[in-house]
Design an enzyme around this catalytic site. Structure first.
Site, PDB file in Angstrom:
ATOM      1  N   HIS A 103     -35.380  11.204-104.177  1.00 15.19           N
ATOM      2  CA  HIS A 103     -34.826  10.336-103.136  1.00 15.19           C
ATOM      3  C   HIS A 103     -35.960   9.682-102.350  1.00 15.19           C
ATOM      4  O   HIS A 103     -36.874  10.360-101.899  1.00 15.19           O
ATOM      5  CB  HIS A 103     -33.966  11.150-102.157  1.00 15.19           C
ATOM      6  CG  HIS A 103     -32.701  11.646-102.756  1.00 15.19           C
ATOM      7  ND1 HIS A 103     -32.665  12.750-103.575  1.00 15.19           N
ATOM      8  CD2 HIS A 103     -31.441  11.183-102.674  1.00 15.19           C
ATOM      9  CE1 HIS A 103     -31.416  12.954-103.959  1.00 15.19           C
ATOM     10  NE2 HIS A 103     -30.657  12.011-103.430  1.00 15.19           N
TER      11      HIS A 103
ATOM     12  N   ASN B 127     -41.593  16.492-106.738  1.00 19.33           N
ATOM     13  CA  ASN B 127     -40.420  16.404-105.872  1.00 19.33           C
ATOM     14  C   ASN B 127     -40.215  17.684-105.059  1.00 19.33           C
ATOM     15  O   ASN B 127     -39.940  17.622-103.858  1.00 19.33           O
ATOM     16  CB  ASN B 127     -39.176  16.101-106.714  1.00 19.33           C
ATOM     17  CG  ASN B 127     -37.975  15.752-105.871  1.00 19.33           C
ATOM     18  OD1 ASN B 127     -38.076  15.190-104.789  1.00 19.33           O
ATOM     19  ND2 ASN B 127     -36.803  16.078-106.378  1.00 19.33           N
TER      20      ASN B 127
END
Length: 163
Positions: free
Chosen positions: A16, A47
Site C-alpha cells: 500500500h 513490505n
C-alpha cells in the site's frame, strides 16, 4: 484486488502506498486504501520490514509534529521492468519513494528511496533530500511552498531533523 494478487503466487505483497494504518479515521478512506490504484507489487520482506518501519515512523512524526504531508509512489528505473500476472500486465516497480514535509516554525522535508528488494538496513541508508527524489522521479513535490522555503527544505535531507 485480492483475486488479482492471490492468483499470482509471485512472492510479492500488495504494498500500500497509503497504508491502511493511516486510514483508521474514516471508513471510506479505509475502503479506498484497498483500491488497486493504491497498491503496487512489493517484495514481501521489504513490505513487512523496512517499508513498514518507515510507515510507523511517519505515524510517529504526525503525532510528534502535528500535520505532515506525505507523497509516495513507485519508481521505474528501466524500460524492461519485470511484469507479473497471467497476462504479464502488472508492472513490478524497481523502487519506491516517500517524501515527507512538516511546516510550522521550522519547516523540514526529507526523502527516501527503497529498492523493491529484501533488506534489513537502518532507515538512514534510504535517506535522500527531496531534491534528489525529485531528480530521480521527475516530480515537483511541494510547488505551492514559497520559493525561499522550498529551496531550503528540499535541499536538506537529514534524518537528525526528524528524531
Amino acid at each position: 484486488i485480492s483475486a488479482v494478487f492471490a492468483t499470482i503466487a509471485t512472492g510479492y505483497d500488495r504494498g500500500h502506498m497509503c497504508p491502511a494504518g493511516d486510514n483508521k479515521w474514516d471508513e471510506e478512506a479505509m475502503d479506498q486504501c484497498f483500491l488497486l490504484t493504491n497498491i503496487c507489487p512489493q517484495n514481501q520482506h521489504l513490505n513487512a520490514g523496512d517499508w513498514n518501519e518507515m510507515e510507523n515512523k511517519c505515524r510517529k512524526w504526525a503525532q510528534q509534529y502535528g500535520e505532515i504531508y506525505i507523497v509516495c509512489g513507485p519508481i521505474l528505473f528501466r524500460n524492461n521492468t519485470k511484469r507479473i500476472g497471467k497476462q504479464r500486465k502488472i508492472t513490478v516497480p524497481d523502487a519506491f519513494f516517500k517524501v515527507v514535509l512538516r511546516l510550522g516554525e521550522e519547516p523540514r522535508a526529507i526523502g527516501f528511496i527503497y529498492r523493491n528488494q529484501e533488506g534489513n538496513r537502518p532507515m538512514g541508508d534510504y535517506v535522500n533530500s527531496v531534491d534528489q527524489v525529485e531528480r530521480i522521479t521527475g516530480y515537483d513535490f511541494f510547488p505551492a511552498l514559497p520559493d525561499n522555503v522550498e529551496k531550503v527544505v528540499e535541499a536538506r535531507g537529514e534524518l537528525s531533523d526528524w528524531r
